[in-house]
Design an enzyme around this catalytic site. Structure first.
Site, PDB file in Angstrom:
ATOM      1  N   TYR A 144       0.780  -1.349   0.154  1.00  0.00           N
ATOM      2  CA  TYR A 144      -0.119   0.062   0.207  1.00  0.00           C
ATOM      3  C   TYR A 144       1.011   1.283   0.007  1.00  0.00           C
ATOM      4  CZ  TYR A 144      -3.498   3.369   1.630  1.00  0.00           C
ATOM      5  OH  TYR A 144      -4.317   4.410   1.754  1.00  0.00           O
ATOM      6  N   ASP A 239       9.540   2.918  -0.511  1.00  0.00           N
ATOM      7  CA  ASP A 239       8.326   3.721   0.367  1.00  0.00           C
ATOM      8  C   ASP A 239       8.553   3.349   1.931  1.00  0.00           C
ATOM      9  OD1 ASP A 239       6.231   4.591   1.673  1.00  0.00           O
ATOM     10  OD2 ASP A 239       4.629   3.614   0.322  1.00  0.00           O
ATOM     11  N   LYS A 267       4.532   9.548   8.692  1.00  0.00           N
ATOM     12  CA  LYS A 267       4.454   9.108   9.866  1.00  0.00           C
ATOM     13  C   LYS A 267       5.375   9.466  11.096  1.00  0.00           C
ATOM     14  CE  LYS A 267       2.279   4.756   7.933  1.00  0.00           C
ATOM     15  NZ  LYS A 267       0.952   4.819   8.416  1.00  0.00           N
TER      16      LYS A 267
HETATM   17  N1  PLP Z   1       2.999   4.352   2.311  1.00  0.00           N
HETATM   18  C1  PLP Z   1       2.885   3.307   3.312  1.00  0.00           C
HETATM   19  C2  PLP Z   1       4.021   2.342   3.271  1.00  0.00           C
HETATM   20  C3  PLP Z   1       2.047   3.407   4.367  1.00  0.00           C
HETATM   21  O1  PLP Z   1       1.727   2.541   5.089  1.00  0.00           O
HETATM   22  C4  PLP Z   1       0.945   4.467   4.341  1.00  0.00           C
HETATM   23  C5  PLP Z   1      -0.167   4.780   4.944  1.00  0.00           C
HETATM   24  O2  PLP Z   1      -0.327   3.579   5.671  1.00  0.00           O
HETATM   25  C6  PLP Z   1       1.183   5.397   3.055  1.00  0.00           C
HETATM   26  C7  PLP Z   1       2.053   5.350   2.142  1.00  0.00           C
HETATM   27  C8  PLP Z   1      -0.055   6.496   2.955  1.00  0.00           C
HETATM   28  O3  PLP Z   1       0.453   7.467   3.981  1.00  0.00           O
HETATM   29  P1  PLP Z   1      -0.913   8.648   4.475  1.00  0.00           P
HETATM   30  O4  PLP Z   1      -1.984   7.744   4.931  1.00  0.00           O
HETATM   31  O5  PLP Z   1      -0.212   9.315   5.393  1.00  0.00           O
HETATM   32  O6  PLP Z   1      -1.177   9.192   3.267  1.00  0.00           O
END
Ligand code: PLP
Length: 430
Positions: A144, A239, A267
């Site tokens: 994700y 990511d 985060k």
């Molecule tokens: N990338 C990863 C690995 C994530 O776990 C998340 C959210 O949980 C995101 C991107 C997206 O971040 P946000 O919820 O701050 O938009």
């Protein structure tokens, strides 16, 4: 456990917010039942509006690695509040933040602050496409990367599947540009690059998957992807929204010794405020506006309150031994849970990577692929989730989310969690 106030709030919320929440997984849809509404949080605990206390392994989905409401973060925010909330003009704190990130993550020579992980990943793939002039991105089943159109695509069967939108509203023309791969499959990645390498702008991966439970990378897998990207002129995007500053101070790239071209963060760097960032080599990042032609902007980007919270958080996680202690805590918890499951005769295993862990109801000894994760007994997880919640332990309300350890989870909190699990597993067995 009285949850009448939460119930009343959920009824009210459902008339005004889709599904009663502002982000889907909060609604408990996959585990069933209703969410509790939070009054406040402190250290390892959440307190709901009915006065119930929960040991929290969600940690606001990642940011709360030092526990909730840490005094240093709170005081850092208080210190800057008097100066104003947003200026729309540069501040020194943004430079300090960039200095901190580039020092902790050497593959990032320059960074751009944004407001969420989603914004970071969207911007990263725009940069990859802009810099290479190629149309396609590669992502992995079960990963994700936020809710951007290009990421809401899941593989069909087979390794070389062209994208099928998994959310209505994602245009097929865009989904077709997202190629998907099974995580931890070396050959599938090699084969995809052999057939489509010249069209691939970038490959984006959660280096430790935390959105399909917790799936660690196989030995050499991330380096294999690095080599394929280099060989075919594609950019490797890690990511690290979840893994950054969590699985090691320098993130998964430090832990596994593999250098991506672009990294995305969120985060932890916001300390609980809405923050994301992306960074990479200078020559790439200088293609971002206004230094270069690839456009990306944000009214609140680099917000002074968010920078203060994030900098205080980065100070805390930089303490010597911080990540080693978290890793030990995760191991103690997971060993204890496995032993408790064994005593009750429940088929169960765990994965752990630093301050992330996965819980799997399966008789397989180890799980590190998406196919294995989805084959686990989700009904058993859901019963376990509720049995733990009833005993004051809040796990992520889905079988497909990693758990998060924090430095506020001391030995007594972990012991209490294992004691609750012993009863919960016995309930499942009985
Ligand atoms: N990338 C990863 C690995 C994530 O776990 C998340 C959210 O949980 C995101 C991107 C997206 O971040 P946000 O919820 O701050 O938009």
């Amino acid at each position: 456990m009285d949850t009448s106030r939460s119930h009343a709030l959920f009824e009210r919320a459902r008339t005004l917010l889709p599904g009663g929440v502002n982000s889907p997984v909060r609604a408990f849809k996959s585990v069933g039942g209703e969410p509790f509404f939070v009054q406040r949080a402190d250290g390892p605990y959440l307190f709901d509006v009915d006065g119930n206390r929960y040991i929290d392994y969600v940690g606001s989905w990642g940011p709360m690695i030092v526990g909730h409401n840490h005094p240093n973060v709170r005081q850092a925010v208080k210190r800057v509040l008097g100066d104003g909330l947003s200026f729309g003009a540069p501040t020194e704190a943004e430079i300090t933040m960039a200095e901190r990130i580039t020092a902790l993550v050497p593959s990032c020579e320059m960074v751009r602050m944004v407001n969420s992980g989603t914004e970071a990943t969207l911007s990263a793939i725009r940069l990859a496409r802009g810099a290479t002039g190629r149309p396609c991105i590669v992502k992995f089943e079960g990963c994700y990367h936020g809710h951007g159109d290009s990421f809401l695509v899941k593989a069909g069967s087979g390794a070389l599947t062209f994208g099928v939108p998994t959310s209505p509203g994602v245009p097929k023309v865009l989904a077709d540009l997202t190629l998907t791969l099974p995580y931890n499959d070396f050959e599938a990645a090699t084969a995809l690059f052999e057939t489509s390498g010249a069209d691939i702008a970038g490959l984006i991966i959660e280096p430790v998957v935390g959105n399909a439970n917790c799936l660690p990378p196989r030995e050499g897998y991330l380096q294999h992807l690095r080599d394929l990207c280099t060989q075919h002129g594609a950019l490797l995007i890690f990511d690290e929204v979840m893994t950054g500053f969590r699985v090691a101070l320098g993130g998964a790239q430090a832990r596994y010794g593999v250098t991506p071209d672009i990294s995305t963060f969120g985060k932890i760097i916001g300390g609980g405020m809405p923050v994301g960032a992306y960074g990479g080599r200078r020559e790439l990042m200088e293609q971002i506006a206004p230094a270069g032609p690839i456009y990306q902007a944000g009214t609140l980007s680099g917000n002074p309150v968010a920078m203060a919270a994030g900098l205080a958080m980065l100070d805390l996680v930089s303490a010597p031994g911080f990540h080693d202690a978290l890793e030990t805590a995760s191991n103690t918890l997971c060993d204890g849970l496995e032993a408790a499951a064994r005593e009750a005769g429940i088929a169960f295993t765990t994965t752990r990577v630093g301050a992330m862990f996965g819980l799997f109801f399966t008789d397989q000894p180890y799980v590190d692929t998406y196919a294995q994760a989805v084959a686990c007994d989700t009904a058993a997880f859901n019963r376990f989730f509720h049995a733990m919640l009833a005993r004051g332990v809040f796990l992520a309300p889905s079988a497909f989310e990693a758990g998060f350890m924090s430095s506020a989870h001391d030995a007594s909190v972990i012991d209490a969690t294992i004691a609750a699990a012993r009863e919960a597993f016995a309930e499942l067995a009985g």
